[in-house]
Design a protein around this motif. Sequence first.
Motif, PDB file in Angstrom:
ATOM      1  N   SER A   1       0.864  -1.211   0.132  1.00  0.00           N
ATOM      2  CA  SER A   1       0.104   0.022  -0.114  1.00  0.00           C
ATOM      3  C   SER A   1       0.922   1.197   0.000  1.00  0.00           C
ATOM      4  N   GLY A   2       2.306   1.033  -0.249  1.00  0.00           N
ATOM      5  CA  GLY A   2       2.762   2.310  -0.360  1.00  0.00           C
ATOM      6  C   GLY A   2       3.562   2.753   1.149  1.00  0.00           C
ATOM      7  N   PHE A   3       3.557   1.917   2.036  1.00  0.00           N
ATOM      8  CA  PHE A   3       3.883   2.211   3.629  1.00  0.00           C
ATOM      9  C   PHE A   3       5.298   1.959   3.531  1.00  0.00           C
ATOM     10  N   GLY A   4       6.239   2.467   4.505  1.00  0.00           N
ATOM     11  CA  GLY A   4       7.467   2.420   4.849  1.00  0.00           C
ATOM     12  C   GLY A   4       7.605   2.250   6.428  1.00  0.00           C
ATOM     13  N   PHE A   5       8.706   1.535   7.016  1.00  0.00           N
ATOM     14  CA  PHE A   5       8.520   1.640   8.357  1.00  0.00           C
ATOM     15  C   PHE A   5       9.967   1.516   8.652  1.00  0.00           C
ATOM     16  N   ALA A   6      10.934   2.302   9.402  1.00  0.00           N
ATOM     17  CA  ALA A   6      12.096   2.246   9.863  1.00  0.00           C
ATOM     18  C   ALA A   6      11.962   2.064  11.520  1.00  0.00           C
ATOM     19  N   PRO A   7      12.082   0.949  11.974  1.00  0.00           N
ATOM     20  CA  PRO A   7      11.905   0.523  13.305  1.00  0.00           C
ATOM     21  C   PRO A   7      12.894   1.357  14.485  1.00  0.00           C
ATOM     22  N   GLU A   8      12.167   1.435  15.650  1.00  0.00           N
ATOM     23  CA  GLU A   8      13.292   1.996  16.639  1.00  0.00           C
ATOM     24  C   GLU A   8      14.511   1.307  17.131  1.00  0.00           C
ATOM     25  N   ASP A   9      14.277  -0.266  17.035  1.00  0.00           N
ATOM     26  CA  ASP A   9      15.552  -0.895  17.201  1.00  0.00           C
ATOM     27  C   ASP A   9      16.293  -1.394  15.896  1.00  0.00           C
ATOM     28  N   ARG A  10      17.402  -0.522  15.581  1.00  0.00           N
ATOM     29  CA  ARG A  10      17.869  -0.603  14.168  1.00  0.00           C
ATOM     30  C   ARG A  10      18.477  -1.988  14.327  1.00  0.00           C
ATOM     31  N   LYS A  11      19.333  -2.602  15.212  1.00  0.00           N
ATOM     32  CA  LYS A  11      20.001  -3.610  15.396  1.00  0.00           C
ATOM     33  C   LYS A  11      19.138  -5.015  15.044  1.00  0.00           C
ATOM     34  N   THR A  12      17.962  -5.026  15.847  1.00  0.00           N
ATOM     35  CA  THR A  12      17.138  -6.161  15.718  1.00  0.00           C
ATOM     36  C   THR A  12      16.279  -6.330  14.811  1.00  0.00           C
ATOM     37  N   ASP A  13      15.581  -4.955  14.367  1.00  0.00           N
ATOM     38  CA  ASP A  13      14.538  -5.063  13.499  1.00  0.00           C
ATOM     39  C   ASP A  13      14.796  -4.290  12.006  1.00  0.00           C
ATOM     40  N   GLY A  14      16.041  -3.590  12.102  1.00  0.00           N
ATOM     41  CA  GLY A  14      16.422  -2.742  10.999  1.00  0.00           C
ATOM     42  C   GLY A  14      17.135  -3.259   9.967  1.00  0.00           C
ATOM     43  N   ILE A  15      18.715  -3.283  10.183  1.00  0.00           N
ATOM     44  CA  ILE A  15      19.573  -3.697   9.395  1.00  0.00           C
ATOM     45  C   ILE A  15      19.611  -5.213   9.233  1.00  0.00           C
ATOM     46  N   VAL A  16      20.330  -5.835   8.203  1.00  0.00           N
ATOM     47  CA  VAL A  16      20.589  -7.181   8.348  1.00  0.00           C
ATOM     48  C   VAL A  16      22.159  -7.404   8.084  1.00  0.00           C
ATOM     49  N   ALA A  17      22.508  -7.571   9.315  1.00  0.00           N
ATOM     50  CA  ALA A  17      23.921  -6.879   9.709  1.00  0.00           C
ATOM     51  C   ALA A  17      25.093  -7.664   8.643  1.00  0.00           C
ATOM     52  N   ASP A  18      25.089  -8.661   8.370  1.00  0.00           N
ATOM     53  CA  ASP A  18      26.083  -9.480   7.656  1.00  0.00           C
ATOM     54  C   ASP A  18      25.652  -9.260   5.973  1.00  0.00           C
ATOM     55  N   LEU A  19      24.636  -8.607   5.770  1.00  0.00           N
ATOM     56  CA  LEU A  19      24.403  -8.472   4.284  1.00  0.00           C
ATOM     57  C   LEU A  19      25.296  -6.957   3.934  1.00  0.00           C
ATOM     58  N   SER A  20      25.490  -6.889   2.642  1.00  0.00           N
ATOM     59  CA  SER A  20      26.224  -5.797   2.284  1.00  0.00           C
ATOM     60  C   SER A  20      25.384  -4.244   2.381  1.00  0.00           C
ATOM     61  N   VAL A  21      26.009  -3.432   2.381  1.00  0.00           N
ATOM     62  CA  VAL A  21      25.162  -2.083   2.124  1.00  0.00           C
ATOM     63  C   VAL A  21      24.092  -2.216   0.988  1.00  0.00           C
ATOM     64  N   ARG A  22      24.562  -2.553  -0.081  1.00  0.00           N
ATOM     65  CA  ARG A  22      23.844  -2.638  -1.212  1.00  0.00           C
ATOM     66  C   ARG A  22      22.730  -3.558  -1.127  1.00  0.00           C
ATOM     67  N   GLU A  23      23.217  -4.771  -0.630  1.00  0.00           N
ATOM     68  CA  GLU A  23      21.936  -5.681  -0.275  1.00  0.00           C
ATOM     69  C   GLU A  23      20.824  -5.208   0.762  1.00  0.00           C
ATOM     70  N   ASN A  24      21.318  -4.490   1.881  1.00  0.00           N
ATOM     71  CA  ASN A  24      20.417  -3.792   2.494  1.00  0.00           C
ATOM     72  C   ASN A  24      19.477  -2.911   1.963  1.00  0.00           C
ATOM     73  N   ILE A  25      19.912  -1.973   1.163  1.00  0.00           N
ATOM     74  CA  ILE A  25      19.344  -0.910   0.501  1.00  0.00           C
ATOM     75  C   ILE A  25      18.187  -1.288  -0.515  1.00  0.00           C
ATOM     76  N   ILE A  26      18.603  -2.693  -1.198  1.00  0.00           N
ATOM     77  CA  ILE A  26      17.689  -3.348  -2.269  1.00  0.00           C
ATOM     78  C   ILE A  26      16.820  -4.409  -1.588  1.00  0.00           C
ATOM     79  N   LEU A  27      16.756  -4.544  -0.366  1.00  0.00           N
ATOM     80  CA  LEU A  27      16.166  -5.543   0.150  1.00  0.00           C
ATOM     81  C   LEU A  27      14.641  -5.486  -0.034  1.00  0.00           C
ATOM     82  N   ALA A  28      14.069  -4.238   0.566  1.00  0.00           N
ATOM     83  CA  ALA A  28      12.473  -4.201   0.326  1.00  0.00           C
ATOM     84  C   ALA A  28      12.217  -4.115  -0.941  1.00  0.00           C
ATOM     85  N   LEU A  29      12.814  -3.679  -1.920  1.00  0.00           N
ATOM     86  CA  LEU A  29      12.413  -3.512  -3.269  1.00  0.00           C
ATOM     87  C   LEU A  29      12.557  -4.865  -3.818  1.00  0.00           C
ATOM     88  N   GLN A  30      13.645  -5.742  -3.495  1.00  0.00           N
ATOM     89  CA  GLN A  30      13.595  -7.050  -4.018  1.00  0.00           C
ATOM     90  C   GLN A  30      12.515  -7.944  -3.577  1.00  0.00           C
TER      91      GLN A  30
END
Lengths: 504, 344, 316
Positions: free
Chosen positions: A333-362
Amino acid sequence: MPMLLTIRSLSKSFPGARALDQVDLDLRAGEVHALLGENGAGKSTLIKCLTGAYRRDSGEIRLDGAAISPGSTSEAQELGIGTVYQEVNLLPNLTVAQNLTFGREPRRFGLVNGRAQREEARRMLSGYGLDIDVGRDLGTYSVAIQQIVAIARAVELSGKVLILDEPTASLDAEETRMLFGVVRSLRDKGLGIIFVSHFLDQVFELTDRLTVLRNGQKIVTEETARLDRVKLIEHMLGRELAEVEDAERRRTDPEAKNRSELIRFENLGRSGLVQPFDLAVHRGEVIGLAGLLGSGRTETAELMFGVRAADSGKARDENGDVACGNPREAIGSGFGFAPEDRKTDGIVADLSVRENIILALQARRGWANPIPRAEQDRLADAYIQKLDIRTSGADKAVGDLSGGNQQKVVLARWLAMNPRFLILDEPTRGIDVGAHAEILRLIHQITGEGMSILVISSELDELIAVSDRIIVVRDRKHVAELTGDDVTTGAIVRAIAADDGAHK
Amino acid sequence: MSRFLARIAPQLVTLAAIVVLVTLFFPDFIQISFERGRFVGPIIDVLKRGAPVALLAIGMTLVIATRGIDLSVGTVMAITGAVGAWAIASGYGVVPALLLAMVAGLACGLWNGILVAIIGIQPIVATLILMTSGRGVAQLITEGRILTFNDPAFAFFGSGTLLGIPFPAVLWLLLAVAVTLLMRRTALGMLVEAIGINRAASALAGVNARVLLIAVYMASGLCAAFAGIVATADIRGADANNAGLWLELDAILAVVIGGNSLLGGRFSIAASVLGALIIQTIDTGILLAGFPSEYNLVIKAGLVLLILLLQSPNLAHTWRFLRDEAMRRREPEPELHTRKEIEP
Amino acid sequence: MIRTLLVTAAISIAATGVSAAQTIGFSQIGSESGWRAAETTLTRKEAEKRGIDLKFSDAQQRQENQISAIRSFIAQGVDAILLAPVVATGWDSVLEEAKEAEIPVVLLDRQVDSSDDLYLTAVGSDLVHEGEVAGQWLAENVGDQECRIVELQGTTGSSPAIDRAKGFRNAIEGKDNLEIVRSQTGDFTRTGGKEVMESFLQAENGGQDICALYAHNDDMAIGAIQAIKEAGLNPGEDIKIVSIDAVPDIFQAMAAGDANATVELTPNMAGPAFDALEAYMADGTMPEKFIQTESKLYTQSDDPQAEYEARKDLGY
C-alpha cells in the motif's frame, strides 16, 4: 591533583583505517571525565585499548605512574580498570548475589556458601542506596538497577578507573538521576570515571572535564564548566553550528492544514495495545508522535504497518480501503517503516550495504525477478551519495558501519521504494550529532518531494524541529493534537503530564 | 568468479591435502582406469559413495542458511527409499516410483516447514520429531523387512553410469549446480541469507519469511528424497532400519566443513558439497588403507577435528597475529610489552 | 493383527474345551530386524500348533517395557514366560518375582547377567559355532588351493561380530593356504557391505586377488554381491561367498548362483523352549541351562529356491 591514568600518543590502526592517531588523555582521581565525539571518532576504540579488548599499535598507558599493557578485559580489571557497557554484560538468569560474586564465590567445604554470598552481595551494594533482594534473578530488575549492579561489581573488582559506556541510553529520567547519584558518590570516593554519552545535557550535568575526539584525534580537553553547548558541538563536528541550526530550525508552514489528504486511519486500535484512534495524513506532511516510552507511540506505528494485527478500524485513501494487515500488505500500500531498534529490526548485519538498500525493493518484486546487478549498484551508489553514507564501499557489511550510517542505510532502503507514507521510529536514537542533523535535513528534503512522514521521538526539540503537527500519546491513547504555534516544548510536556480530559 | 574461488579455496586445499594423505597410505588412490564402459578407481568411488551426503548437504546448506537445522534428513531418506521401493515392487514403474518418492520427501519437508515457520517450534526440536518417528513410518511401508526389488531401470539411479561416470555422482553435481544457479541467478539466495541473519528485520522489509522457510525445508526434503532414491537403488532394496542412519550428522558436518556458519546467513553450496567429498575421501581412505575397523571412527574424528581447527577463524587470527608479531620483532618497539593474546 | 487375534482367541477357546490350556507370556524386544520379526512369527506359529495361548508384548527396545510386561504376566498368572531380553543386566528383581510366583522363565536368543537359578533355561545359538561352521565349509570347499579371504565384519564391538570372527578363525587355523587379507566392518547393513566390498575390490587388484568372502551376516553379503557384479566379476564363482543368518534373500542369491553357503541362525527359538517347558511341566524334568539351537549349513545343493519359499512369509 595527581594523574590517575595517563595516555600518551596512543595509536591504533585497522586495515584501511587509522582509528586512533597519537591520542593523549589524562584522568584524575576523583573526577568524572566525559569522552565525546561523533560515531567513528575513536571513542570505542580508545576504550577497547584501555580495557585490553584491542592491542594498541603504539603509545603508552600509565596507571598510577606505572606503564600497563592489559591483554584482556579480565587483566584490565585486575589492574584496576572496570567497564560497564550500555548492554549490561551480566547474566540475567542468575541472582543479583551470584552475579556480584561470580568467579569468586565464598565457599565452604568446596560448595558455594549461599548465605555468605548474599551477605557479600549486600555489603557490595551497601553504598549505592539500593534496597533490593539480592536473592532474586538479576533479570527481574529494571535496566537501571542492573546497571548499578554492574557498576558495583566493576568497582569491587577494579576500584581505580571506571568506564561507563553509554550507561543512560536505555534509562528514563528518574533512573538516570539515580545512576548519577551513584556516579557522584563514587567520584567522591576518589575513583576516576570516564563517561561516554551522546546526551550533551547529561555531560554538562555530571562531568568535571571532557575530552573531544574527532577522526581518531584528540581535539580538546577542557573543564566542562568553561565550555558552552555551541562551542562543544563545534568541537565535535569541526564546523560552524549555523549549518546544524539551519537544519533544526522549526518549520512553520501555514499551508500544512490545507494540503490534500493522503491516507486516513479510522478507529484503528487493538485492545491492550492502543485505544482506537483516528488520524488523517496529508501529502508532504510530517506528523510527530510524542509521548513517554511505553505510552503507545511505537505500538501506534506497529498497528499502522501491520506488525501487530489491529482488532478494530482500517485505513483508507481516496480510492477506498488500504490494506495494512501485515508488513507485506502495508508495503504494497506504499507504506514504509524504519523501526526503533535498528540492530534487531532494521539492518541485516551480515549483508552488504547494497543488499540492505535493495532488500525491500527486491522483496516486493519477488524472488524470481531479481534486480539486475547494474541496477543494484546504481541504486546503492546513488543513495550512498545522496544520504552521505560513510562506507568504504557498497559491498561492505552493514554491521561494520557506525550507528548513524546504519540508520541511513535503513532510510535508503525505504527511500528506494519511494513510499507515499514513511514511519520513522526514533530515527536519531544513538547516533551522533552530525548524522542527527543530516537525518533531520533528509526528512525535510523528502517531504518536499511529496512523501508523508510520521516521526516518533523522545527528543522533543527534534520533534518540534521537524513536525508540522504533533500527536501526543499517553497511556495507550492519543490524547492531544498540536498544530501551528501550539507546537512548543511546553505544550507537549503539559499534554503528556495532563490528567485525562484536560486536552480534548 | 574469483570471489567464488576465494570462497571455496580452503575446502579445495583441504580436499587436496586429504587426497595426498590417503595416497601416502594407498598409492593407487588417484588411479583411474576405463573398463567396460565406465571409469573405475577409488576417486570414482568417492564421487559415487559421497552422493547421499552431498545431496543431503545441498538441502542442509539452505536450511542452515536460514539459521535452522534439519535433523530428519536421514529418516526422510529411509521413508522416501521405502516409498520408492514399495512403488517399484508393487509394479508402478520407474517414473511413478520416482515421483512418489519425491512427493514423500516434499511432504516431509512441508511438515518440518510448517512446524518451524508457522507453529514456531525451534528447528532442532521440530525436525527431531520426524527424525525419531519417521523410521517407524518407513518400517510400516516396508513391513519391517528389507523391501527388495529387481528393476534394472530403478537400480540405474544407484549403480548406473552416464558417460562412464556413476549416475549418483552426476546427480549431485547437477543438483548442486542447479540449486546454486537457482539461488544466485534469482534473488532467492539473498532473501534466504537475509532471513537467516535477521528474520525480524527481513519480515519488516517485506520478505515473506514464512513461505521462504517452508520452501527451504521442502528443498531439504527433496534433496533427502534424491539421496534416499540413490541409497535404495544402490542396494536394490529399502532398508528402513539402516538407510540414511546418522547421515544427517554427516550432512551437517559437510556444511560446517564447507565453512558455513550454523548461525545462518552467508552460504556456499559448492563449499558444502566439497565438505561432503572431504568426508567421503576420509571414509574411503580409511577403508582402503586397511586399518582395523576399531580405528575407523577415531581416525575420522581426528582428521575432522584437525580440519575444523585449521579452518577456525580464531586460529587464522592467531596465525596472523603471530606473523605480525614476528615482523614487529624485527623492528623492535621497546616500550611495548608484547603479549601473545588475541582479542576475544 | 486382527486375524492373529481371532485365531488365538479361537484356539484358546478350543483349548479350554479340551484340557488345562497353557497360557504363556512372551516379552519380545521389538521388531528392529527382519530376523526378529521372523522370530515373533515363528513363536506365534509354534504356540498355535501346540494349542498354547500366547500373550505377546512388544517392548519397543525398552527394558522398562519388558519389566512391566513381565509383572503383568505374573499378575495374570501365566503358566510360563518367554523373554528375549533387550539388555543383559538389571533383571534380578523381576526374575525373582517370577520365581516367587513359581512361573518358569525361558530366555530366548540372548543371555542375562542374573544368577542361573532365576530362570529355567536359555535357548540360543552359539555365535562362535556359527563362525566355525562357515569356516569349515570354506576350508573343505577350497581344499588345498591358495585362498585369500576378505571379511565383512559386523558392527565393531558387538558380540556377534566378535564371536563370528573368532569362530571363523578357529576353523581355518593351521590351514596355511587360507589367509584373511582384509577385514573391515560393514555394520551389518547392505549399504555397508556394498561400500566396503567396493574398497576391497579396489585394494585387491580389482578383485582378481580375492578368492572368497566371509560376511558376518547375509545382508552384508547381498550388498557385496552387487559390488562384485558391478566390478565385472561373477560372485559365487570368481569369489566364493559364505555368510551367516539364512535370511530368505540369501537363498534367492544362492538359487541364482551368486552366493555359495549360509549358516542358519534359526528364528525358531520358541520350538525348543516350548519342548523344554512341556517336559518340565509334565514331570518336572529340569532342562540344561543352555539349549543350543542347530547352526545348520545350507549350500547351493540344498534347493535354495524351496528354502526361500518356505521363509519368505515369516516376516524377514
